[in-house]
Design a protein around this motif. Structure first.
Motif, PDB file in Angstrom:
ATOM      1  N   ASP A   4      -1.731  12.188  -3.852  1.00 25.18           N
ATOM      2  CA  ASP A   4      -2.139  10.633  -4.232  1.00 25.18           C
ATOM      3  C   ASP A   4      -2.000   9.529  -3.318  1.00 25.18           C
ATOM      4  O   ASP A   4      -2.311   8.184  -3.794  1.00 25.18           O
ATOM      5  CB  ASP A   4      -1.632  10.329  -5.669  1.00 25.18           C
ATOM      6  N   LYS A   5      -1.340   9.858  -2.283  1.00 25.96           N
ATOM      7  CA  LYS A   5      -0.807   8.717  -1.308  1.00 25.96           C
ATOM      8  C   LYS A   5      -1.916   8.740  -0.134  1.00 25.96           C
ATOM      9  O   LYS A   5      -2.581   9.810   0.239  1.00 25.96           O
ATOM     10  CB  LYS A   5       0.415   8.995  -0.596  1.00 25.96           C
TER      11      LYS A   5
ATOM     12  N   THR B 218       0.874  -1.248   0.162  1.00 25.47           N
ATOM     13  CA  THR B 218       0.093   0.192  -0.085  1.00 25.47           C
ATOM     14  C   THR B 218       0.882   1.173  -0.073  1.00 25.47           C
ATOM     15  O   THR B 218       1.875   1.401   0.712  1.00 25.47           O
ATOM     16  CB  THR B 218      -0.846   0.043   1.107  1.00 25.47           C
ATOM     17  N   ASP B 219       0.538   2.303  -0.721  1.00 28.75           N
ATOM     18  CA  ASP B 219       1.217   3.387  -1.011  1.00 28.75           C
ATOM     19  C   ASP B 219       0.646   4.507   0.094  1.00 28.75           C
ATOM     20  O   ASP B 219       0.087   5.328   0.008  1.00 28.75           O
ATOM     21  CB  ASP B 219       1.045   3.855  -2.328  1.00 28.75           C
TER      22      ASP B 219
ATOM     23  N   GLN C 134       2.213  14.649  -2.190  1.00 30.85           N
ATOM     24  CA  GLN C 134       1.492  13.717  -1.335  1.00 30.85           C
ATOM     25  C   GLN C 134       0.085  13.362  -1.585  1.00 30.85           C
ATOM     26  O   GLN C 134      -0.634  12.576  -0.937  1.00 30.85           O
ATOM     27  CB  GLN C 134       1.693  13.888  -0.055  1.00 30.85           C
TER      28      GLN C 134
ATOM     29  N   GLY D 199       1.205   7.515   2.784  1.00 30.49           N
ATOM     30  CA  GLY D 199       1.837   9.046   2.603  1.00 30.49           C
ATOM     31  C   GLY D 199       3.043   8.899   3.877  1.00 30.49           C
ATOM     32  O   GLY D 199       3.029   8.139   4.532  1.00 30.49           O
ATOM     33  N   ASP D 200       3.624  10.183   3.513  1.00 29.11           N
ATOM     34  CA  ASP D 200       4.729  10.657   4.263  1.00 29.11           C
ATOM     35  C   ASP D 200       4.201  11.203   5.690  1.00 29.11           C
ATOM     36  O   ASP D 200       4.948  11.419   6.813  1.00 29.11           O
ATOM     37  CB  ASP D 200       5.649  11.559   3.903  1.00 29.11           C
TER      38      ASP D 200
ATOM     39  N   ASN E 148      -8.017   9.417  -1.254  1.00 28.49           N
ATOM     40  CA  ASN E 148      -7.037   8.620  -0.439  1.00 28.49           C
ATOM     41  C   ASN E 148      -7.124   9.140   1.131  1.00 28.49           C
ATOM     42  O   ASN E 148      -5.869   8.773   1.807  1.00 28.49           O
ATOM     43  CB  ASN E 148      -5.515   9.172  -1.180  1.00 28.49           C
TER      44      ASN E 148
ATOM     45  N   THR F   3      -3.463   9.025   3.277  1.00 32.85           N
ATOM     46  CA  THR F   3      -3.202   9.759   4.514  1.00 32.85           C
ATOM     47  C   THR F   3      -3.962   9.619   5.399  1.00 32.85           C
ATOM     48  O   THR F   3      -5.235   9.640   5.209  1.00 32.85           O
ATOM     49  CB  THR F   3      -3.127  11.525   4.016  1.00 32.85           C
TER      50      THR F   3
END
Length: 246
Positions: free
Chosen positions: A146-147, A2-3, A144, A5-6, A184, A149
């Motif tokens: 598209d990640k 899974t991608d 970020q 986020g930061d 997302n 969160t």
């Protein structure tokens, strides 16, 4: 894989969102979202919060709750001693000052909302919409958007949590001023007893923001630290980064 986020986002509020009974001593509702870069949160913030707890209490089973600290109730009775209060608050302030947090906040004057507007939307929903859109703009500028969160909210009750989740999903589903689906963004609820460092720092920031809006000339040491971390969708910092409504 899974991608993710930061960033992770912890939310807290100050005041209640009822328009039926408005407390004249604190007639505002504040929603505050604290955005942490996960690497900094793990490596710097959590260890410093844990260190403070072990130093002052001998264990880490303590919740840093703004109201308890302000009222100096258990387990913060020792703050009635001036020397202890100054030392503890100085250490806590240094942690907040050093923390690399981006803060998105919305403050709603419930008196004006009730008196001047024909349609009385839920203050929580108004604040949430502003904050979610500002968070998206912040994340977009950092690649970020598209990640996945996560937004972490404190549990308030089954009905309240359900209503909040529905509004969150309505807003992220495209009913926002950007007419954009924010698929997302994910919402999660945690109990205060989870003893989350991020939730506790969010709790420490919300009320000072409300007090600054209500009493802008009153000394506010906490807000002086927070002001440097406030951001808006345009990237501006300071009190103008607050979402004020109306």
């Amino acid at each position: 894989m899974t991608d993710f986020g930061d960033y992770i986002i912890y939310a807290d509020e100050s005041g209640d969102h009822s328009l039926r009974h408005i407390d004249d001593t604190y007639p505002v509702f504040v929603l505050c979202l604290c955005l942490f870069r996960k690497s900094h949160y793990i490596q710097r913030i959590v260890p410093r919060i844990q260190s403070l707890k072990f130093s002052w209490f001998g264990h880490d089973d303590v919740i840093l709750h703004e109201r308890d600290i302000r009222k100096r109730t258990a387990p913060f009775e020792f703050l009635n001693r001036l020397d202890a209060y100054e030392s503890f608050m100085s250490e806590l302030s240094s942690i907040l000052a050093a923390a690399r947090i981006a803060i998105v906040a919305s403050v709603i004057d419930k008196r004006r909302l009730k008196d001047e507007y024909l349609f009385h939307d839920n203050p929580y929903h108004l604040a949430l919409g502003f904050c979610i859109e500002s968070v998206f703009q912040f994340l977009e500028k950092r690649g970020q958007e598209d990640k996945i969160t996560h937004f972490i909210f404190e549990r308030r009750g089954a009905k309240e949590d359900k209503d909040l989740e529905l509004e969150f999903r309505r807003t992220t589903g495209g009913q926002n001023t950007m007419a954009k689906k924010l698929t997302n963004f994910e919402i999660r609820f945690v109990d205060k007893k989870a003893n989350s460092a991020g939730m506790q720092l969010a709790d420490l920031t919300a009320r000072p923001i409300g007090l600054r809006v209500m009493r802008p000339t009153q000394p506010n040491r906490a807000f002086d630290i927070i002001a440097k971390k406030l951001v808006s969708s345009s990237g501006k910092k300071g009190t103008k980064a607050l979402g004020l409504f109306p």
